[in-house]
Write a protein that holds these residues in place. Sequence first.
Motif, PDB file in Angstrom:
ATOM      1  N   GLN A   1       0.684  -1.127  -0.017  1.00  9.58           N
ATOM      2  CA  GLN A   1      -0.032  -0.120  -0.044  1.00  9.58           C
ATOM      3  C   GLN A   1       0.942   1.227   0.040  1.00  9.58           C
ATOM      4  N   SER A   2       2.044   1.207   0.416  1.00  9.37           N
ATOM      5  CA  SER A   2       2.813   2.369   0.613  1.00  9.37           C
ATOM      6  C   SER A   2       4.362   2.170   0.766  1.00  9.37           C
ATOM      7  N   PHE A   3       5.231   3.173   0.345  1.00  7.85           N
ATOM      8  CA  PHE A   3       6.452   3.023   0.245  1.00  7.85           C
ATOM      9  C   PHE A   3       6.995   3.202   1.784  1.00  7.85           C
ATOM     10  N   GLU A   4       7.742   2.273   2.352  1.00  9.10           N
ATOM     11  CA  GLU A   4       8.490   2.363   3.542  1.00  9.10           C
ATOM     12  C   GLU A   4       9.852   2.641   3.355  1.00  9.10           C
ATOM     13  N   ALA A   5      10.105   3.796   3.752  1.00  6.83           N
ATOM     14  CA  ALA A   5      11.605   4.344   3.716  1.00  6.83           C
ATOM     15  C   ALA A   5      12.300   3.975   5.147  1.00  6.83           C
TER      16      ALA A   5
ATOM     17  N   THR B   1      35.493   5.078   1.057  1.00  3.66           N
ATOM     18  CA  THR B   1      34.387   3.622   1.218  1.00  3.66           C
ATOM     19  C   THR B   1      33.070   4.365   1.016  1.00  3.66           C
ATOM     20  N   ILE B   2      32.256   3.557   0.440  1.00  3.28           N
ATOM     21  CA  ILE B   2      31.153   4.131  -0.157  1.00  3.28           C
ATOM     22  C   ILE B   2      30.031   3.076   0.553  1.00  3.28           C
ATOM     23  N   THR B   3      29.035   3.244   1.270  1.00  3.86           N
ATOM     24  CA  THR B   3      27.947   2.184   1.639  1.00  3.86           C
ATOM     25  C   THR B   3      26.700   2.857   1.106  1.00  3.86           C
ATOM     26  N   ASP B   4      25.886   1.871   0.370  1.00  6.53           N
ATOM     27  CA  ASP B   4      24.847   2.409  -0.338  1.00  6.53           C
ATOM     28  C   ASP B   4      23.820   1.069  -0.806  1.00  6.53           C
ATOM     29  N   SER B   5      22.832   1.653  -1.332  1.00  9.77           N
ATOM     30  CA  SER B   5      21.937   0.437  -1.657  1.00  9.77           C
ATOM     31  C   SER B   5      20.931   1.167  -2.731  1.00  9.77           C
ATOM     32  N   VAL B   6      20.095   0.053  -3.167  1.00 10.51           N
ATOM     33  CA  VAL B   6      19.160   0.715  -4.326  1.00 10.51           C
ATOM     34  C   VAL B   6      18.144   1.386  -3.423  1.00 10.51           C
ATOM     35  N   ALA B   7      17.718   1.187  -2.428  1.00  9.92           N
ATOM     36  CA  ALA B   7      16.599   1.866  -1.595  1.00  9.92           C
ATOM     37  C   ALA B   7      17.029   3.299  -1.290  1.00  9.92           C
ATOM     38  N   SER B   8      18.328   3.274  -0.733  1.00  6.60           N
ATOM     39  CA  SER B   8      18.917   4.527  -0.431  1.00  6.60           C
ATOM     40  C   SER B   8      18.883   5.506  -1.592  1.00  6.60           C
ATOM     41  N   TYR B   9      19.315   4.895  -2.743  1.00 14.06           N
ATOM     42  CA  TYR B   9      19.287   5.879  -3.789  1.00 14.06           C
ATOM     43  C   TYR B   9      17.835   6.363  -4.397  1.00 14.06           C
ATOM     44  N   VAL B  10      16.968   5.336  -3.965  1.00 14.91           N
ATOM     45  CA  VAL B  10      15.500   5.874  -4.318  1.00 14.91           C
ATOM     46  C   VAL B  10      14.841   7.105  -3.407  1.00 14.91           C
ATOM     47  N   ALA B  11      15.584   6.793  -1.984  1.00 18.70           N
ATOM     48  CA  ALA B  11      15.205   7.679  -1.014  1.00 18.70           C
ATOM     49  C   ALA B  11      15.620   8.914  -1.435  1.00 18.70           C
ATOM     50  N   ARG B  12      16.883   9.132  -1.817  1.00 15.45           N
ATOM     51  CA  ARG B  12      17.485  10.492  -2.177  1.00 15.45           C
ATOM     52  C   ARG B  12      16.896  11.174  -3.359  1.00 15.45           C
TER      53      ARG B  12
ATOM     54  N   LEU C   1       7.402   5.524  -9.591  1.00  9.23           N
ATOM     55  CA  LEU C   1       8.091   4.307 -10.143  1.00  9.23           C
ATOM     56  C   LEU C   1       9.195   3.887  -9.412  1.00  9.23           C
ATOM     57  N   LEU C   2       9.808   4.594  -8.888  1.00  4.09           N
ATOM     58  CA  LEU C   2      11.115   4.316  -7.929  1.00  4.09           C
ATOM     59  C   LEU C   2      10.654   3.573  -6.932  1.00  4.09           C
ATOM     60  N   GLN C   3       9.244   4.242  -6.069  1.00  3.13           N
ATOM     61  CA  GLN C   3       8.904   3.501  -4.973  1.00  3.13           C
ATOM     62  C   GLN C   3       8.483   2.349  -5.380  1.00  3.13           C
ATOM     63  N   ARG C   4       7.586   2.026  -6.456  1.00  2.00           N
ATOM     64  CA  ARG C   4       7.193   0.829  -6.753  1.00  2.00           C
ATOM     65  C   ARG C   4       8.280  -0.091  -7.238  1.00  2.00           C
ATOM     66  N   ILE C   5       9.213   0.142  -7.544  1.00  2.00           N
ATOM     67  CA  ILE C   5      10.463  -0.960  -7.814  1.00  2.00           C
ATOM     68  C   ILE C   5      10.924  -1.163  -6.318  1.00  2.00           C
ATOM     69  N   VAL C   6      10.938  -0.623  -5.506  1.00  2.00           N
ATOM     70  CA  VAL C   6      11.446  -1.091  -4.063  1.00  2.00           C
ATOM     71  C   VAL C   6      10.337  -1.739  -3.560  1.00  2.00           C
ATOM     72  N   MET C   7       9.138  -1.416  -3.517  1.00  2.00           N
ATOM     73  CA  MET C   7       7.800  -2.316  -3.199  1.00  2.00           C
ATOM     74  C   MET C   7       7.824  -3.899  -3.659  1.00  2.00           C
ATOM     75  N   PHE C   8       7.890  -3.710  -5.047  1.00  2.00           N
ATOM     76  CA  PHE C   8       8.209  -4.964  -5.593  1.00  2.00           C
ATOM     77  C   PHE C   8       9.217  -5.820  -5.261  1.00  2.00           C
ATOM     78  N   SER C   9      10.431  -5.254  -5.010  1.00  2.00           N
ATOM     79  CA  SER C   9      11.623  -5.808  -4.434  1.00  2.00           C
ATOM     80  C   SER C   9      11.247  -6.451  -3.055  1.00  2.00           C
ATOM     81  N   ASP C  10      10.528  -5.628  -2.410  1.00  2.00           N
ATOM     82  CA  ASP C  10      10.223  -6.097  -0.871  1.00  2.00           C
ATOM     83  C   ASP C  10       9.292  -7.326  -0.949  1.00  2.00           C
ATOM     84  N   SER C  11       8.686  -7.578  -2.014  1.00  2.00           N
ATOM     85  CA  SER C  11       7.568  -8.491  -2.124  1.00  2.00           C
ATOM     86  C   SER C  11       8.214  -9.906  -2.549  1.00  2.00           C
ATOM     87  N   VAL C  12       9.474  -9.562  -3.581  1.00  2.00           N
ATOM     88  CA  VAL C  12      10.039 -10.647  -3.897  1.00  2.00           C
ATOM     89  C   VAL C  12      10.963 -11.493  -2.710  1.00  2.00           C
TER      90      VAL C  12
END
Length: 293
Positions: free
Chosen positions: A126-130, A235-246, A269-280
Amino acid sequence: EDKQYEGFRVPYSAEKWKTDTINDRVYYYVTFSDVASKEMCDDITISLWNSGEQIVNGNGTKAEYTDSIRDYVLRILNTGSYGDANNKMLVDLLYYGAAAQTYYGYGIDDLATSGLTDAQKGLRTQSFEAGKGPADTSTFVVADGYTLTVPEDGTSAGFSRLELTNGFYLHATFNGLKEGMTAVATFNDSTYPLRIGTDGKYFYFTTQEVLPMSMADARTEVVIKVYDGETLVCTITDSVASYVARVINGTQTETGLVDAEDFANLKALLQRIVMFSDSVKQYVEPWYGNKEG
């Protein structure tokens, strides 16, 4: 021999066919992954050919089969026998496809979510969880004596571009990288060398064709270390979800988009990508445990 897709024939030699045995019967199959997220409603026709001629069935019809990702998903959902986690993942897949259609202005008169019942629509995230996972924030640490900055048209000090193939890959461009530097990425407890390239103006590194980032890995932490010889540069620490949040929390100007509606559709679209990833991830966890990916 051939596979037809959107008017383009993609040849498959016999060596590329794979086999699977089900109930003592051998089935031959090929895989085809060049379907963009906006194309989930597009028909894909698989046809069988031999020596340049299309095979004809015994009843005189051509040996071919037409389907689409949406039609396949709806068939699975309408059986109602694959479990809640599977059904939620498939519904989120169609919402991801619809968001891609909307952003790219592709087939918007027939969105991937059309055909879903109200009950099926209710299964979607239902919603994107940052901030849902430990990798939802990024860090960027540069060693003394070095200066690495993002070009003026960059959006962050971490990854600056997200692209999807069968999974994710991320790309970052910096001032301060130079020829001879090396980079390695740690991902799911394994380390991978990264290619550092140049576009003629800046040096960059990319995880493309290096990290095995699946669609379940939006919140999986990637740690990248850049070396000048044996000296650690950053040193860089990152993730797809972090990129989306930015991007979501950033400004329209930073994306280069002129139209406010386009920016809103990009964020959706970016929120839906992460939401789908969470479901997977939720779906595959019973098989792979709590380990990311």
